[in-house]
Design an enzyme around this catalytic site. Structure first.
Site, short mmCIF file in Angstrom:
data_model
loop_
_atom_site.label_atom_id
_atom_site.label_comp_id
_atom_site.label_asym_id
_atom_site.label_seq_id
_atom_site.Cartn_x
_atom_site.Cartn_y
_atom_site.Cartn_z
CG PHE A 243 -12.74 1.46 8.08
CD1 PHE A 243 -12.27 0.84 6.93
CD2 PHE A 243 -13.38 0.68 9.03
CE1 PHE A 243 -12.43 -0.53 6.73
CE2 PHE A 243 -13.55 -0.69 8.84
CZ PHE A 243 -13.08 -1.29 7.69
CE LYS B 253 -3.72 -2.37 2.55
NZ LYS B 253 -4.43 -2.41 3.86
CB THR C 143 -6.53 -7.04 9.72
OG1 THR C 143 -6.85 -8.12 8.83
CG2 THR C 143 -7.04 -5.74 9.15
CG HIS D 245 -4.71 -6.51 -0.19
ND1 HIS D 245 -5.90 -6.59 0.50
CD2 HIS D 245 -4.82 -7.37 -1.24
CE1 HIS D 245 -6.71 -7.44 -0.13
NE2 HIS D 245 -6.07 -7.93 -1.19
CG ASN E 165 -3.03 -2.80 7.27
OD1 ASN E 165 -2.98 -2.26 6.17
ND2 ASN E 165 -4.03 -3.58 7.64
CE1 TYR F 213 -8.96 -3.50 1.18
CE2 TYR F 213 -8.41 -1.39 0.20
CZ TYR F 213 -8.03 -2.53 0.88
OH TYR F 213 -6.71 -2.70 1.27
NE ARG G 218 -5.63 -12.62 5.03
CZ ARG G 218 -6.34 -11.50 5.20
NH1 ARG G 218 -6.30 -10.55 4.27
NH2 ARG G 218 -7.06 -11.32 6.27
NE ARG H 159 -1.43 -6.11 7.18
CZ ARG H 159 -2.52 -6.72 6.72
NH1 ARG H 159 -3.01 -7.78 7.34
NH2 ARG H 159 -3.13 -6.27 5.64
CD GLU I 135 -8.35 -9.31 -3.35
OE1 GLU I 135 -7.18 -9.72 -3.16
OE2 GLU I 135 -9.17 -9.14 -2.44
P1 DAT Z 1 -7.08 -7.28 5.48
O1 DAT Z 1 -6.36 -6.12 4.84
O2 DAT Z 1 -6.21 -7.95 6.52
O3 DAT Z 1 -7.64 -8.26 4.48
P2 DAT Z 1 -9.81 -6.33 5.82
O4 DAT Z 1 -10.09 -6.90 4.48
O5 DAT Z 1 -10.72 -6.67 6.93
O6 DAT Z 1 -8.32 -6.69 6.30
O7 DAT Z 1 -9.77 -4.75 5.72
C1 DAT Z 1 -9.15 -4.14 4.63
C2 DAT Z 1 -8.37 -2.95 5.11
O8 DAT Z 1 -9.26 -1.97 5.64
C3 DAT Z 1 -7.38 -3.23 6.23
O9 DAT Z 1 -6.16 -3.74 5.77
C4 DAT Z 1 -7.24 -1.89 6.86
C5 DAT Z 1 -8.62 -1.28 6.72
N1 DAT Z 1 -9.41 -1.49 7.92
C6 DAT Z 1 -10.01 -2.63 8.32
N2 DAT Z 1 -10.64 -2.47 9.49
C7 DAT Z 1 -10.42 -1.18 9.86
C8 DAT Z 1 -10.80 -0.38 10.96
N3 DAT Z 1 -11.53 -0.87 11.96
N4 DAT Z 1 -10.37 0.91 10.98
C9 DAT Z 1 -9.63 1.42 9.98
N5 DAT Z 1 -9.24 0.72 8.91
C10 DAT Z 1 -9.62 -0.55 8.84
MG MG Z 2 -9.19 -8.18 3.18
#
Ligand code: DAT
Ligand code: MG
Length: 154
Positions: free
Chosen positions: A59, A11, A95, A119, A116, A51, A89, A106, A130
């Site tokens: 968020f 990212k 995450t 991805h 973080n 997303y 992963r 991370r 994706e």
């Molecule tokens: P991952 O990136 O581990 O697949 P995810 O798909 O649940 O996690 O979420 C995508 C991204 O969105 C994550 O990397 C960071 C952001 N994100 C997720 N939960 C969040 C939160 N509670 N506050 C802020 N950003 C968040």
């Molecule tokens: Mg995800």
């Protein structure tokens, strides 16, 4: 299977902080094969589609802005090899970096969920979606035979 593929991205914060080579290196040294690589500022449409399952979250707008505002680009990659979706992963870590163990990307480099740095696809279905979204339709994923393969996979 050995042909399993996943979408991994660095990212904008990871690019800005100079962590691209480290993240590539971890997958490369493990033995996974790089079959797709690109640097881009994603469009808002691409980020929203990527997303899409989070579109109702509070968020979401901030997440899309962080990915697309052009303060730094994203590095998109496709990695191939045994169990690469699940292991990708694991290599990323949780995450929320506050829960990510040492030795994970991370866990080694991040502090908060909103920054973080990386991805990884979370299932076979999301990997397929994706890879198509970020690399599809233009022949940008490269099939090639690694000479290391017989020394890495048996
Ligand atoms: P991952 O990136 O581990 O697949 P995810 O798909 O649940 O996690 O979420 C995508 C991204 O969105 C994550 O990397 C960071 C952001 N994100 C997720 N939960 C969040 C939160 N509670 N506050 C802020 N950003 C968040
Ligand atoms: Mg995800």
């Amino acid at each position: 299977t050995a042909k399993e593929r996943t979408f991994i991205a660095v990212k904008p914060d990871g690019v800005q902080r100079g962590l691209v080579s480290d993240i590539i290196s971890r997958f490369e040294r493990r033995g996974y094969k790089l079959v797709g690589l690109k640097l881009l500022v994603p469009s808002v449409g691409l980020a929203k589609e990527h997303y899409a399952d989070l579109s109702s979250k509070p968020f979401f707008a901030g997440l899309v802005d962080y990915m697309t505002n052009g303060k730094a680009p994203v590095v998109g990659m496709v990695w191939e090899g045994p169990a690469v979706i699940k292991q990708g992963r694991v290599m990323l870590g949780a995450t929320d970096p506050k829960a990510a163990g040492p030795g994970t990307i991370r866990g080694d480099y991040c502090l908060t969920i909103g920054r973080n740095i990386c991805h990884g696809s979370d299932s076979a279905e999301s990997a397929q979606k994706e890879i198509e979204l970020w690399f599809g339709g233009r022949g940008e994923v490269v099939d090639w035979a690694s000479n290391n393969e017989e020394w890495v996979v048996s």
